[in-house]
Structures are given as structure tokens and as C-alpha cells.
Scaffold this motif. Structure first.
Motif, PDB file in Angstrom:
ATOM      1  N   SER A  40       0.838  -1.202   0.000  1.00 56.02           N
ATOM      2  CA  SER A  40       0.000   0.000   0.000  1.00 56.02           C
ATOM      3  C   SER A  40       0.870   1.249   0.000  1.00 56.02           C
ATOM      4  N   ARG A  41       1.926   1.207   0.799  1.00 56.33           N
ATOM      5  CA  ARG A  41       2.824   2.359   0.880  1.00 56.33           C
ATOM      6  C   ARG A  41       3.556   2.590  -0.444  1.00 56.33           C
ATOM      7  N   ILE A  42       3.999   1.483  -1.079  1.00 59.60           N
ATOM      8  CA  ILE A  42       4.707   1.606  -2.366  1.00 59.60           C
ATOM      9  C   ILE A  42       3.772   2.214  -3.414  1.00 59.60           C
ATOM     10  N   SER A  43       2.546   1.714  -3.481  1.00 61.17           N
ATOM     11  CA  SER A  43       1.582   2.240  -4.471  1.00 61.17           C
ATOM     12  C   SER A  43       1.288   3.713  -4.194  1.00 61.17           C
ATOM     13  N   GLN A  44       1.201   4.071  -2.914  1.00 62.62           N
ATOM     14  CA  GLN A  44       0.929   5.467  -2.562  1.00 62.62           C
ATOM     15  C   GLN A  44       2.100   6.361  -2.961  1.00 62.62           C
ATOM     16  N   ILE A  45       3.326   5.887  -2.716  1.00 62.98           N
ATOM     17  CA  ILE A  45       4.513   6.668  -3.090  1.00 62.98           C
ATOM     18  C   ILE A  45       4.577   6.852  -4.607  1.00 62.98           C
ATOM     19  N   LYS A  46       4.332   5.755  -5.320  1.00 60.93           N
ATOM     20  CA  LYS A  46       4.352   5.836  -6.783  1.00 60.93           C
ATOM     21  C   LYS A  46       3.229   6.752  -7.284  1.00 60.93           C
ATOM     22  N   GLY A  47       2.069   6.619  -6.664  1.00 56.86           N
ATOM     23  CA  GLY A  47       0.931   7.447  -7.059  1.00 56.86           C
ATOM     24  C   GLY A  47       1.202   8.921  -6.806  1.00 56.86           C
ATOM     25  N   TYR A  48       1.838   9.228  -5.679  1.00 55.07           N
ATOM     26  CA  TYR A  48       2.127  10.627  -5.355  1.00 55.07           C
ATOM     27  C   TYR A  48       3.165  11.199  -6.325  1.00 55.07           C
ATOM     28  N   ALA A  49       4.123  10.331  -6.719  1.00 54.95           N
ATOM     29  CA  ALA A  49       5.119  10.776  -7.712  1.00 54.95           C
ATOM     30  C   ALA A  49       4.410  11.118  -9.028  1.00 54.95           C
ATOM     31  N   LYS A  50       3.438  10.289  -9.402  1.00 58.76           N
ATOM     32  CA  LYS A  50       2.666  10.560 -10.631  1.00 58.76           C
ATOM     33  C   LYS A  50       1.835  11.834 -10.470  1.00 58.76           C
ATOM     34  N   TYR A  51       1.304  12.005  -9.263  1.00 57.80           N
ATOM     35  CA  TYR A  51       0.488  13.195  -9.015  1.00 57.80           C
ATOM     36  C   TYR A  51       1.342  14.459  -9.144  1.00 57.80           C
ATOM     37  N   GLU A  52       2.550  14.427  -8.621  1.00 58.86           N
ATOM     38  CA  GLU A  52       3.446  15.580  -8.759  1.00 58.86           C
ATOM     39  C   GLU A  52       3.823  15.802 -10.230  1.00 58.86           C
ATOM     40  N   GLU A  53       3.981  14.693 -10.955  1.00 63.64           N
ATOM     41  CA  GLU A  53       4.272  14.796 -12.397  1.00 63.64           C
ATOM     42  C   GLU A  53       3.083  15.425 -13.124  1.00 63.64           C
ATOM     43  N   TYR A  54       1.884  15.042 -12.716  1.00 60.64           N
ATOM     44  CA  TYR A  54       0.659  15.610 -13.292  1.00 60.64           C
ATOM     45  C   TYR A  54       0.600  17.124 -13.039  1.00 60.64           C
ATOM     46  N   LEU A  55       0.920  17.541 -11.809  1.00 62.75           N
ATOM     47  CA  LEU A  55       0.885  18.963 -11.480  1.00 62.75           C
ATOM     48  C   LEU A  55       1.918  19.743 -12.302  1.00 62.75           C
TER      49      LEU A  55
END
Length: 524
Positions: A433-448
Motif C-alpha cells: 500500500s505504501r509503495i503504491s501510494q509513493i508511486k501514485g504521489y510521484a505521478k500526481y506531482e508529475e501531473y501537477l
């Protein structure tokens, strides 16, 4: 090694001679004729019997002056058994001897009377004695001494038999012999002590107490019997009475063993402070009393006084390097007192001795992790996996350690490996769960970042940017959904754990917020 109470009592009992000394009083010899008067007079002189008793180490001749004082006003012909018993008691004599002398040309006829206070019986013996002093002394030694010895031996026959059986650990036969001896010699304190000891060994603690109390009536200061009484009381659950007896013994003479018994009772009474004090006193008297030191360590561990336990564990570890338990507990104490470098050194030394010990590798890895040394943590766990590929705790720790090292690929690998082997554990789901969240947040920052870049673009570049931005946003959203799924899987496996429930609740709220930030809007 702990000294058992039975061993201690055996030592005390063996200090009692198997061949006890006996006191003999030579009273009066009556001359039945004028011719017999010379020998009768000679026999009453103090020096006459010295050579007779010479070499008889277990026969003690009572002083003639004491005898004269005890006989004052007493007629041996009429005083009877009670009179003889009083004389014996006044003199402290085991056997008293008197008799008559008659002349039978060319020698003397001696008729002996021998009274033993313990049996309350009179025995007789006659023999012929030559006239000269030296010859007469020789005849007395040849005839009287064996009679005294035989009578005393018959008196102690059952006692000696009991000693033989006791030495051979045939306690049933020994007790039977001692009980017979007790009927003849009811005032012999050693018999009560032996019978009490046998009952204690056979776990008849009430009987042991009874005989110990009877023995103490005869000899109130007998330390061996007092110790036996204290232990018998303790074994019957009467700790307060036992404690009183142990303290009474210790007041007479401090001994480390007594402090140890006192400490045991305090520990059983949940009074650890008093127990620690007694054990420290025992170690002051005998620093090598390792049983006391081990018990002290147990109490200090129970009280989580690891700082105080460390010097004792260091002592035991140095003295018994082959005993791994001391080393392990010492290492744990180092860990609990934040002495991680010492703990790591100790674990590494233990692994050299036990290179296949999985527990030691786990503890070393955890020590490295607590010391913020993630690379050594991973290296240690990988060695353990080589020893046992199925070591599930090591696999979980590897997943967590790789996560800490931001090596998400290997972290995910070992987390999924753990789930494949033990799907009931919640830890790997939390990691995933933590790995997916970290990866997701990295994508979210890329999106921003993409969104920010698109503000300055137009036409086809603008449209391309929007497509890429929305794609990244969707990937971020999917990763947050995946993170939430793993979190729900973990939640199903935590059982009744309030702290984990709170942690998962907070994580769910965080992921929910991230999902809202990345989910499709009406206009997309």
C-alpha cells in the motif's frame, strides 16, 4: 549450580562423627575382704585408670573430682535405677561403672556393674585381676574396656545401621533403623535430624517439621535442624514462618545460601525489592555464587531494570562463555539500553559460533535497523534467506528494509513473496500500500508539473500536453486505488489491534484525499 537443601543438610549431618565420643565415669569399688582392700583402694586413685583408657579415643574418662562431688551423700547399694540415672545426668556420663573386689588366691576377682543412662539398664561382668599395679591395669584394659565398648555398640547398633543405610541412600531402611534407635536413645538429637532429613527428601514435609521440632527441644541452637525446619515450613507454603527461621539462622551466622533462601521467599511473595537486597547480600559474601546472580538477573529483567542487569550478565558471560543464553540476554539488555553498537558486536560474535542460527541473524538485522544502518540490515537478511529461503520474518523485514532504502522494486518483490507464502500476515499489504501510494504521489506531482507547463502552450502542443497530463493523472489515481485496496487487505488481517486500526484509518483518509485530487472531473 544451585546447592539443594538436601545436599546442604547432608553436609551438616556428615559433620557429626559416625563414632561419637562417650563419657565414662568410674565410681567406687568395694573391697569384700581385707586382702582385696589394696586393689579397691588403687582403683579409686585418679591415675590408676589413665593407662587403662589410653588409646580409646571415643571413650572420655570423667574427672575423679567431679565424680566425688556427684557421689556425695549417695549410697550405690541402695540408690537404685533412679539414683544411677541422676548420677549419670549430673556427670553427663553415657555409662557409669562400679563394683566389688574379692581376693581369690593368688589373684583378685573383680565384679563390675555398668549402667547406661540411655537404656536405664545395669549389666554385669566378672574377671580375674593380677596383683601388681601394671598387671592389674592390663587386666582392666583387657576385660573392662571391651565390655564398655560392646555395651555402647549394642546401644548404638540400630543408629550405626541407620547411618550405613543412609550413606547408601536406602532411606526406607535407614528410617526404620533410626526409629528403633530412638526408642533406646530418645535424647540423641542426631537421630531426629536424620529422620527429619529423610522425610524432607521423601517430601513428607509435615513429618520433617515434626521431627525437626522434637530435635530442637533437645538442642535449640542446632543450625542444621533449624535450616531443615525452615525449608519444611516453606514447602508447606508457610512462607512467613520459614522466613522467620531463615532470618534467625542468618543472625547467628551470615551465609550466602541463607540469603538466597530468604530471596526466594521474598520473590514468591512478590516482594522483588527485598529479594534483590538479599541476593546482593549473598553476592557480597560470595561473588562466585552464580545461582544467586542468575536469580538476580531474572528479577532485574522482570522489573525491566536492564541497566542494573548488565554488569551481572557481563560477569556470567565472561565466566561461562559456552552458555549462549547469558550472551543473548546481555545483547538484549544492550538493545534495551540503546547500546546498539555493543549489541551488534555481541550478535556477530554469537553468529561466528552458531553460523546457522536464524534467530541471531534476525536480531542482528533488527539491531542494524535500529541503528539506522539499512545496507547492513539488508545484507544480514539476505544471508539469512540463503540459509532458509522460507524464513518469513526475514522476507517481511527485507520488504520493509528495501522500502526504507527506496528500492521499491525489491521491496515489492519480497512483499509479494511474503503474501505468497503466508497470506494471513498484514505487514506485506501495508508495505505494498505504501509503495503504491509513493508511486501514485510521484505521478500526481508529475501531473501537477504537466498542468503547470500546459499553461504556456497553445494549439497542438496544448492538446498533446492535456492528453499526457490526463494520462499521468489517471495513472496516479489507479495507484491510489491500488494503495487503498492493499490497505483494506491489511485491515482484514490486523485482528484486535487499536493502534493499527488508527494507523490504517489515517492512511485511508490520506488516500481518499489523494484520490479526489486525481479522479476524473466532469469536464475531462
Amino acid at each position: 549450580m544451585r546447592i539443594s537443601i538436601l545436599t546442604l543438610l547432608l553436609v551438616l549431618l556428615l559433620s557429626v562423627s559416625l563414632f561419637a565420643e562417650h563419657k565414662v565415669a568410674i565410681l567406687d569399688f568395694e573391697a569384700l575382704s581385707r586382702e582385696a582392700g589394696y586393689l579397691a583402694t588403687q582403683s579409686m586413685r585418679p591415675k590408676f585408670f589413665d593407662p587403662v583408657f589410653e588409646g580409646e579415643n571415643n571413650l572420655i574418662l570423667i574427672n575423679a573430682k567431679d565424680i566425688k562431688k556427684a557421689l556425695k551423700g549417695i549410697d550405690l547399694k541402695t540408690c537404685g535405677i533412679e539414683g544411677y540415672a541422676k548420677i549419670s545426668e549430673d556427670l553427663g556420663a553415657d555409662i557409669i561403672v562400679w563394683g566389688t573386689v574379692a581376693f581369690e588366691n593368688p589373684n583378685y576377682k573383680v565384679d563390675l556393674r555398668l549402667f547406661m543412662n540411655q537404656s536405664k539398664k545395669i549389666s554385669t561382668h566378672s574377671f580375674s585381676s593380677r596383683k601388681s599395679r601394671n598387671d592389674s591395669q592390663e587386666d582392666f584394659k583387657k576385660n573392662m574396656i571391651p565390655k564398655i565398648t560392646d555395651l555402647l555398640a549394642s546401644l548404638e547398633q540400630d543408629y550405626q545401621l541407620g547411618l550405613q543405610h543412609y550413606a547408601g541412600q536406602n532411606f526406607t531402611a535407614a528410617k526404620e533403623a533410626f526409629l528403633r534407635a530412638l526408642r533406646i536413645t530418645p535424647d540423641k538429637v542426631e537421630i531426629y535430624q536424620y529422620i527429619a532429613t529423610i522425610n524432607y527428601a521423601e517430601r513428607n514435609f509435615a513429618e520433617a517439621e515434626s521431627y525437626a521440632l522434637q530435635g530442637l527441644k533437645i538442642d535449640p541452637n542446632n543450625t542444621g535442624i533449624l535450616l531443615l525446619l525452615a525449608q519444611s515450613l516453606r514447602r508447606q507454603g508457610r512462607n512467613e514462618e520459614a522466613l522467620e527461621k531463615f532470618q534467625e539462622l542468618n543472625e547467628n551466622e551470615e551465609k550466602p545460601e541463607l540469603y538466597f533462601y530468604i530471596a526466594e521467599i521474598h520473590k514468591e511473595n512478590y516482594d522483588n525489592n527485598e529479594s534483590v537486597e538479599a541476593l546482593n547480600s549473598a553476592l557480597e559474601l560470595n561473588p562466585d555464587y552464580n545461582t544467586a546472580r542468575e536469580m538476580l538477573v531474572d528479577i532485574l529483567y522482570e522489573e525491566e531494570e536492564f541497566e542494573d542487569a548488565i554488569p551481572h550478565l557481563e560477569f556470567l558471560s565472561d565466566k561461562f562463555p559456552e552458555n549462549e543464553s547469558f550472551q543473548r540476554r546481555l545483547t538484549t539488555a544492550y538493545l534495551r539500553t540503546k547500546r546498539l553498537d555493543l549489541a551488534i558486536t555481541n550478535y556477530k560474535q554469537q553468529i561466528e559460533k552458531e553460523p546457522k542460527n536464524e534467530t541471531l541473524y534476525l536480531r542482528l538485522a533488527k539491531s542494524y535497523r535500529m541503528n539506522s544502518n539499512v545496507p547492513e540490515t539488508i545484507a544480514t537478511l539476505l544471508k539469512l534467506i540463503e540459509i532458509n529461503p522460507e524464513q518469513i520474518e526475514a522476507i517481511n523485514l527485507l520488504a520493509d528494509s528495501y522500502l526504507a532504502a527506496k528500492d521499491y522494486k525489491n521491496s515489492e518483490k519480497y512483499a509479494k513473496m511474503s503474501i505468497a507464502k503466508k497470506p494471513e500476515f498484514f505487514d506485506p499489504y501495508m508495505i505494498l500500500s505504501r509503495i503504491s501510494q509513493i508511486k501514485g504521489y510521484a505521478k500526481y506531482e508529475e501531473y501537477l508539473k504537466k498542468d503547470e507547463e500546459g499553461a504556456n502552450l497553445y494549439g497542438e502542443e496544448k492538446n498533446k500536453n492535456i492528453d499526457e497530463r490526463d494520462q499521468i493523472k489517471a495513472e496516479a489515481y489507479n495507484l491510489f486505488v491500488e494503495s487503498e485496496k492493499y490497505l483494506l487487505d491489511a485491515e482484514k488481517r490486523i485482528g484486535n489491534n487499536p493502534s493499527l486500526e488508527i494507523e490504517i484509518k489515517n492512511e485511508k483518509q490520506k488516500i481518499s484525499a489523494l484520490k479526489k485530487q486525481t479522479e476524473k472531473t466532469f469536464f475531462e
